[in-house]
Structures are given as structure tokens and as C-alpha cells.
Design an enzyme around this catalytic site. Structure first.
Site, PDB file in Angstrom:
ATOM      1  N   GLU A  63       0.826  -1.210   0.000  1.00  0.00           N
ATOM      2  CA  GLU A  63       0.000   0.000   0.000  1.00  0.00           C
ATOM      3  C   GLU A  63       0.859   1.258   0.000  1.00  0.00           C
ATOM      4  OE1 GLU A  63      -3.016   0.258  -0.636  1.00  0.00           O
ATOM      5  OE2 GLU A  63      -3.713  -1.795  -0.426  1.00  0.00           O
ATOM      6  N   CYS A  98     -13.389   2.178 -14.740  1.00  0.00           N
ATOM      7  CA  CYS A  98     -13.889   3.556 -14.622  1.00  0.00           C
ATOM      8  C   CYS A  98     -12.693   4.497 -14.472  1.00  0.00           C
ATOM      9  CB  CYS A  98     -14.831   3.681 -13.428  1.00  0.00           C
ATOM     10  SG  CYS A  98     -15.746   5.231 -13.431  1.00  0.00           S
ATOM     11  N   CYS A 112     -17.553   2.066 -20.060  1.00  0.00           N
ATOM     12  CA  CYS A 112     -18.871   1.852 -19.449  1.00  0.00           C
ATOM     13  C   CYS A 112     -19.540   0.565 -19.937  1.00  0.00           C
ATOM     14  CB  CYS A 112     -19.768   3.051 -19.720  1.00  0.00           C
ATOM     15  SG  CYS A 112     -19.092   4.568 -19.018  1.00  0.00           S
ATOM     16  N   CYS A 128     -18.706  -2.271 -17.749  1.00  0.00           N
ATOM     17  CA  CYS A 128     -18.824  -1.970 -16.315  1.00  0.00           C
ATOM     18  C   CYS A 128     -20.017  -2.712 -15.683  1.00  0.00           C
ATOM     19  CB  CYS A 128     -19.002  -0.467 -16.143  1.00  0.00           C
ATOM     20  SG  CYS A 128     -19.194   0.010 -14.422  1.00  0.00           S
ATOM     21  N   CYS A 156     -25.666   3.376 -13.082  1.00  0.00           N
ATOM     22  CA  CYS A 156     -24.699   4.470 -12.905  1.00  0.00           C
ATOM     23  C   CYS A 156     -25.369   5.815 -13.201  1.00  0.00           C
ATOM     24  CB  CYS A 156     -23.514   4.263 -13.840  1.00  0.00           C
ATOM     25  SG  CYS A 156     -22.385   5.671 -13.861  1.00  0.00           S
TER      26      CYS A 156
HETATM   27  S1  SF4 Z   1     -20.877   3.063 -16.036  1.00  0.00           S
HETATM   28 FE1  SF4 Z   1     -20.412   4.625 -14.490  1.00  0.00          FE
HETATM   29  S2  SF4 Z   1     -19.154   3.588 -12.970  1.00  0.00           S
HETATM   30 FE2  SF4 Z   1     -19.166   2.304 -14.812  1.00  0.00          FE
HETATM   31  S3  SF4 Z   1     -17.345   2.938 -15.994  1.00  0.00           S
HETATM   32 FE3  SF4 Z   1     -19.079   4.157 -16.731  1.00  0.00          FE
HETATM   33  S4  SF4 Z   1     -18.980   6.048 -15.496  1.00  0.00           S
HETATM   34 FE4  SF4 Z   1     -17.754   4.510 -14.443  1.00  0.00          FE
END
Ligand code: SF4
Length: 300
Positions: free
Chosen positions: A37, A193, A200, A203, A209
Site C-alpha cells: 500500500e 472507470c 462503461c 462496467c 450508474c
Molecule cells: S458506467 Fe459509471 S461507474 Fe461504470 S465505468 Fe461508466 S462512469 Fe464509471
């Protein structure tokens, strides 16, 4: 049936997609996690990997590092950058030996009281080494929460207490699940992200989101430019430190004068290294890495 929560979606994704990093292995102890870390702050994973392995081969416990000199810690840090972290990590090892019998403490207050261990690192160690429920908030997590929950493109320059609250509200109640979710939030921000090109469509929380739903307004602030290095005091400090790292004893001023032609900048960089506790003057006209002398054995 309840919809899966934000944490559940990200944790499931993490279990399938997380990078295979050695400090995440189940048998890795708290000291190795703490070292990772500290090294990972402001330094990419690819540069940390060899340094982390070498560090733990040499100093597998806090006691081993505490018994060595700060100069050796600076030498082992090599070119990882921001070398004060090496000295602070050794200070931390000394404190672990003196206050906790050589074991990395489990309690958050005890971790926070160690030298060089801040809000983020203390919570990361408590969560990832000891499976506790704490919001672990780094830049990546702040960005994910800001976008997915608040619908804001960016989280602003520094961590605020409200960031900890916002993140904690997303964590499952059960400590082990919360620790997993904390690691998952960080990983999502690191590889999906991202600041400049969020993916996205890959994601796990795309469907919920807030930023995605709002049409992804462009970040309000100016895009940060990469920091210049060539010609800066940082470069000169690095050159001076390189000579001192390679030396086996005090280095005469004249030898250090050869690393950079600008007297004013070189003197300023050297004074900065002394002020930061990385280098110390020896006699009238020489310098060495701090504590580059007999080995120190702290009392447990
Ligand atoms: S959907 Fe939202 S959380 Fe996912 S990568 Fe896109 S901006 Fe980021």
C-alpha cells in the site's frame, strides 16, 4: 426478489476480473500488504511489483527492516520515486517493533498512530489484511462513487470526510464482504472507470450508474497535464540521491557538484534532501544517506 446492490455487482465482477496481484494472495500477511500500500501510492503497479518482491525478500518482517539503517531502506527503494516513503516505512517498522512486538496492529486507531500511515493506508491494511469493515477511499474509489452514485464526472482534488461517509454507505454490513467490496471498488476505478476513458460497456454497474444515465457530461475542470520531470528539482534530487545510493561512504561535495551544472538548483536540491531527512552532512564537506553507519537495533 431484491435487486443486487451496487457493492454486490462490483464484488461479483471483481471475483471474475481482478488482476492477479501477489499482495492479494490469501496467504499474504499484514506486513506485506502494508508495504504494497505504501509503494502503490503515486506509483504504477508494474513498477511496484519487482520492488515489492525484493523488499520482502530482504525484510520479510517489520523487525528485519527496523534493524537495518534508513540508508539501506533508501537504497532498496531505488528509483521507485518519492523516496521519503522509504524512510517513513522504516520509521513505521521501528514503531511496530517498539509498540506492538513486531506485529502489524489490527486496530484502526493503532494503525493511524504509526508514522507514515495516513487515513487511506490504515483503512486499507485493516480491510485487506484483517478483513475489517472500513471505507477505503483512494482517488479511484472517489471517482467511481462520484460518477456512479452522485452523477458527477470527477470527485475533486482531495479526499474529504464526506467521501468516507459516501463510501461506507455502499459497503455490505458483514466485514469480510465489506473488505471484498472495498477492493472491488478500487479495482473498478483502476481498470474500468478510469479518469480519461471509462469503459462503461464493460462496467458491472452501467445499468445503475448516475453519470451514465445523465449522458456523461464532460468533466468540469481542466484536464490535468502530466508533470514535467526533465530539468526540475526532482530530477536533480534523483541524480544526487543516485550518487549517494551507489556510494559506500560519505561523498565529497565536489563529486556531487558533477551531477548538475546549475549551482543554485543543485544546492537547493541538496538542501531539500537534507531537510527531508534523506541525506545528512558529514564533517565540513561531505554528505551521505541518512543513518548510513552502524546498524541500529531497536528495543522491542
Ligand atoms: S458506467 Fe459509471 S461507474 Fe461504470 S465505468 Fe461508466 S462512469 Fe464509471
Amino acid at each position: 426478489m431484491n435487486e443486487p446492490t451496487f457493492a454486490t455487482l462490483v464484488s461479483r465482477w471483481y471475483e471474475q476480473n481482478a488482476r492477479d496481484l501477489p499482495w492479494r494472495a490469501p496467504d499474504v500477511g499484514a506486513w506485506a500488504i502494508l508495504v504494497s500500500e505504501v509503494m502503490l501510492q503515486q506509483t504504477p503497479v508494474v513498477r511496484v511489483l519487482p520492488a515489492w518482491h525484493a523488499w520482502l525478500r530482504r525484510w520479510p518482517t517489520p523487525a528485519a527492516l527496523a534493524a537495518d539503517t534508513p540508508a539501506e531502506a533508501i537504497r532498496m527503494w531505488g528509483r521507485l520515486g518519492y523516496p521519503r516513503r522509504a524512510v517513513r516505512l522504516r520509521d513505521c517498522a521501528v514503531a511496530i517493533v517498539q509498540r506492538h512486538g513486531g506485529e502489524v496492529p489490527e486496530k484502526l486507531e493503532q494503525l493511524l498512530a504509526l508514522p507514515g500511515i495516513g487515513t487511506y493506508t490504515a483503512r486499507a491494511v485493516a480491510a485487506f489484511a484483517y478483513g475489517q469493515r472500513h471505507p477505503v477511499v483512494d482517488t479511484n474509489v472517489r471517482r467511481v462513487v462520484s460518477r456512479a452514485v452522485a452523477g458527477e464526472p470527477d470527485a475533486g482534488p482531495a479526499t474529504r470526510p464526506s467521501d468516507l461517509v459516501a463510501c461506507e454507505e455502499l459497503l455490505p454490513v458483514e466485514p469480510a464482504a465489506a473488505a471484498l467490496a472495498s477492493a472491488a471498488f478500487m479495482e473498478l476505478g483502476a481498470i474500468v472507470c478510469t479518469a480519461r476513458s471509462p469503459r462503461c460497456t464493460a462496467c458491472p454497474v452501467e445499468s445503475i450508474c448516475a453519470w451514465r444515465a445523465s449522458g456523461q457530461a464532460a468533466p468540469a475542470g481542466p484536464t490535468r497535464r502530466p508533470q514535467r520531470y526533465a530539468g526540475t528539482d526532482r530530477q536533480v534530487r534523483g541524480l544526487l540521491l543516485g550518487v549517494l545510493r551507489d556510494a559506500t561512504g560519505p561523498v565529497p561535495h565536489q563529486r556531487l557538484d558533477q551531477v548538475w551544472p546549475d549551482d543554485v538548483q543543485r544546492s537547493r536540491a541538496l538542501a531539500g534532501l537534507v531537510k527531508d531527512g534523506l541525506v545528512e552532512p558529514i564533517g565540513e564537506d561531505s554528505f551521505r544517506l541518512v543513518g548510513d553507519g552502524p546498524t541500529v537495533h531497536p528495543v522491542a
